[in-house]
Design a protein around this motif. Structure first.
Motif, PDB file in Angstrom:
ATOM      1  N   ALA A  30       5.955  -2.018  -0.625  1.00  0.00           N
ATOM      2  CA  ALA A  30       6.297  -3.458  -1.136  1.00  0.00           C
ATOM      3  C   ALA A  30       7.666  -3.300  -1.688  1.00  0.00           C
ATOM      4  O   ALA A  30       8.653  -4.368  -1.712  1.00  0.00           O
ATOM      5  N   ASP A  31       8.196  -1.863  -1.847  1.00  0.00           N
ATOM      6  CA  ASP A  31       9.576  -1.911  -2.566  1.00  0.00           C
ATOM      7  C   ASP A  31      10.384  -1.515  -1.291  1.00  0.00           C
ATOM      8  O   ASP A  31      11.520  -1.099  -1.323  1.00  0.00           O
ATOM      9  N   GLY A  32       9.952  -1.441   0.172  1.00  0.00           N
ATOM     10  CA  GLY A  32      10.752  -1.078   1.160  1.00  0.00           C
ATOM     11  C   GLY A  32      10.252   0.107   1.753  1.00  0.00           C
ATOM     12  O   GLY A  32       9.155   0.646   1.240  1.00  0.00           O
ATOM     13  N   GLU A  33      10.867   0.663   2.563  1.00  0.00           N
ATOM     14  CA  GLU A  33      10.488   1.893   3.416  1.00  0.00           C
ATOM     15  C   GLU A  33      10.842   2.831   2.687  1.00  0.00           C
ATOM     16  O   GLU A  33      11.682   3.219   1.712  1.00  0.00           O
ATOM     17  N   ARG A  34       9.896   4.219   2.875  1.00  0.00           N
ATOM     18  CA  ARG A  34      10.257   5.411   2.131  1.00  0.00           C
ATOM     19  C   ARG A  34       9.776   6.655   3.165  1.00  0.00           C
ATOM     20  O   ARG A  34       8.763   6.591   3.822  1.00  0.00           O
TER      21      ARG A  34
END
Length: 411
Positions: A20-24
């Motif tokens: 939800a906070d982006g790619e990691r």
């Protein structure tokens, strides 16, 4: 969703997971194809999902305490948050979050359960203490100690309650056990003292019983044995093994004496039975005198009875149960003789004969006087006096007739 929806692989082989906070970036897989790289990291996700599922089952099944469950969730959450894996990590985190309310409910349930168990344990411990205190006040020395040991085992098996209450109840329980033990020891010490006293008394009684065993003074010795037995019972018990040995001595001496007395009594009984047979024969002779006595031939009957009486006395004693019958029959013959003697004496009593003759003389003179007075009254025609004198004359004539009959008895 496919693995491509949750992650990708760049040209250098670096694998990324979408959140939800982006790619990691979760790692690199330079040796294989992008598909192989994604498959490797999705397998890691599957392993995490399995661990979450396993934790869910254990929490739902209440296999872990609330504290253990919370700690396990914390550890698994840390793995999920920083996982080098490709998949819906947020969904795993949400599943872990969903367990928190359940753990809270279980915590409250366990708290209520602990409270209930604590209350039950308190009730049980109060019951144990109350019974111990009852035992401490009682005198059940045989079973009380065993029961207190059982109560101690019950106490140990019960869970602890709050410390203050538990300590207070234990002090009561321990105090009751101590009080009972002290009283029990005191009781048995006193009992042992009494038993030693009884031992001394019974040793003396056994020794005296043995001394009396050879006595032939049957009556006095039997009475003494009865008194010794009374003292024996009053002495109370001595130590058991000693008590049994002393009783054996005491009883043996008694048996020896009474056995000898029974033998002597048997010999006496045989002698008395023989005496009774002799007296039976004498009674036959004595009762044969009754017709002679009744006929008035008293002299020969008295002489024969005196001889029988001497033989009767010489015959000796008879069994107790025969005395009344035999003596009664002999006394009947003796009374028959006495009765005839009394009758003969009554008839030959000179004083009574003289008194009877004197009465006849006086009545004859009185009748003559009344007859003279009656003649005069008739001559005078005195009807009233005539009636009175006639009644008087008739009465005196009746008395005269009675006096003549009495006088005839003495002639």
């Amino acid at each position: 969703m496919t693995s491509e929806q949750w992650g990708r692989v760049d040209d250098e082989g670096t694998v990324f997971v979408r959140t939800a906070d982006g790619e990691r970036a979760v790692g690199q897989y330079p040796e294989g194809t992008p598909e192989e790289a994604l498959h490797f990291f999705t397998e890691r996700y599957a392993a995490l999902a399995f661990e979450v599922e396993l934790l869910e089952k254990r929490v739902h099944g209440a296999k872990l305490s609330p504290e253990e469950a919370t700690e396990s969730i914390k550890n698994v959450r840390a793995q999920v948050t920083d996982a080098n894996a490709v998949g819906d990590l947020a969904a795993l985190a949400a599943r872990l979050d969903a367990l928190t309310p359940l753990i809270a409910t279980q915590r409250e349930a366990r708290k209520a359960e602990r409270a209930a168990k604590s209350a039950e344990a308190r009730t049980e411990k109060e019951r144990v203490v109350a019974e111990a205190e009852r035992l401490a006040e009682g005198n059940d020395w045989r079973n009380g100690a065993n029961r207190l040991r059982e109560l101690l085992d019950q106490w140990k098996a019960l869970p602890r309650i709050d410390r203050a209450s538990d300590d207070a109840l234990w002090r009561r329980f321990s105090t009751a056990r101590t009080a009972y033990t002290r009283r029990r020891k005191s009781h048995f010490a006193e009992l042992n003292e009494k038993r030693e006293g009884a031992r001394a008394v019974k040793e003396r009684l056994a020794a005296e019983a043995e001394q009396l065993a050879g006595s032939t003074d049957w009556g006095a010795t039997a009475g003494r044995y009865r008194e010794l037995m009374r003292q024996w019972k009053a002495a109370g018990p001595a130590p058991k093994d000693i008590d049994d040995a002393l009783w054996k001595r005491f009883r043996g001496a008694q048996d020896l004496f009474f056995g000898s007395r029974d033998e002597a009594n048997a010999a006496v009984d045989a002698e008395f039975a023989a005496n009774a047979e002799v007296k039976e024969q004498l009674l036959v002779e004595a009762e044969a005198l009754l017709p002679q006595i009744e006929s008035g031939d008293l002299g020969a009957a008295k002489s024969a009875f005196r001889d029988l009486a001497e033989r009767w006395d010489a015959a000796g004693k008879v069994p107790r149960e025969r005395i009344r019958d035999l003596e009664g029959r002999m006394r009947k013959v003796e009374q028959a003789i006495k009765s005839v003697e009394d009758e003969q004496w009554r008839k030959s009593d000179p004083e009574k004969s003289a008194r009877a003759d004197d009465m006849i003389s006086k009545l004859t003179d009185a009748i003559a006087k009344v007859e003279s007075d009656l003649d005069k009254a008739r001559a005078a025609g005195d009807a009233k006096r005539i009636a009175s004198l006639e009644e008087n004359l008739e009465s005196r004539k009746q008395f005269l007739e009675m006096a003549k009959r009495a006088s005839a008895d003495f002639s």
